[in-house]
Design a protein around this motif. Structure first.
Motif, PDB file in Angstrom:
ATOM      1  N   ASP A   1       0.746   4.142  -2.703  1.00 37.48           N
ATOM      2  CA  ASP A   1       0.491   5.529  -2.316  1.00 37.48           C
ATOM      3  C   ASP A   1       1.609   6.469  -2.751  1.00 37.48           C
TER       4      ASP A   1
ATOM      5  N   LYS B   1       0.837  -1.208   0.000  1.00 33.54           N
ATOM      6  CA  LYS B   1       0.000   0.000   0.000  1.00 33.54           C
ATOM      7  C   LYS B   1       0.865   1.249   0.000  1.00 33.54           C
ATOM      8  N   GLU B   2       1.934   1.254   0.798  1.00 38.29           N
ATOM      9  CA  GLU B   2       2.847   2.403   0.818  1.00 38.29           C
ATOM     10  C   GLU B   2       3.470   2.630  -0.558  1.00 38.29           C
TER      11      GLU B   2
END
Length: 131
Positions: free
Chosen positions: A41, A37-38
């Motif tokens: 993002d 997810k990082e």
């Protein structure tokens, strides 16, 4: 520049991983989900996949009639590809930092890991000397 970050492990690593407690597996999976997810993002994420255990691997070649000929499993193999990420970053140093973070995924008992991550640039097309 795109880089592939490859998690490699031995048969012993795979055997050990299969014996982790449910809690340790959940912690590792949670880390991997948050890590991906990082990357998404931050805009560096291209792709990621984990792979089945090596005991399910086959080597495939084309026979003289073009039909597949399979061989394997190869228990004598020293290392196996266990999974990968592809990231799109500005420099190899950025890819190395991302690989180090992946390497530190938690292991049994929550201990910070140190899994080797191979980093290689993804080439888009033939090198200039072959064009």
């Amino acid at each position: 520049m795109k880089y592939i970050l490859m998690m490699n492990g031995t048969k012993a690593d795979c055997d050990s991983y299969a014996k982790w407690s449910k809690q340790d597996l959940q912690a590792n999976f949670a880390f991997m989900r948050a890590f991906s997810k990082e990357l998404k993002d931050s805009g560096t994420y291209v792709a990621t996949e984990g792979l089945a255990f090596p005991d399910q691997a086959k080597i495939v070649r084309a026979g003289s009639d073009g039909m597949p000929i399979t061989d394997g499993v190869f228990p004598e193999a020293k290392e196996f590809l266990m999974g990968y990420w592809i990231v799109d970053v500005e420099s190899p140093e950025q890819a190395y930092k991302i690989a180090a973070r992946a390497s530190a995924a938690p292991g049994p008992g929550g201990i910070t890991g140190s899994m080797p991550i191979e980093v290689r640039q993804v080439l888009s097309g033939a090198p200039k000397e072959f064009q």
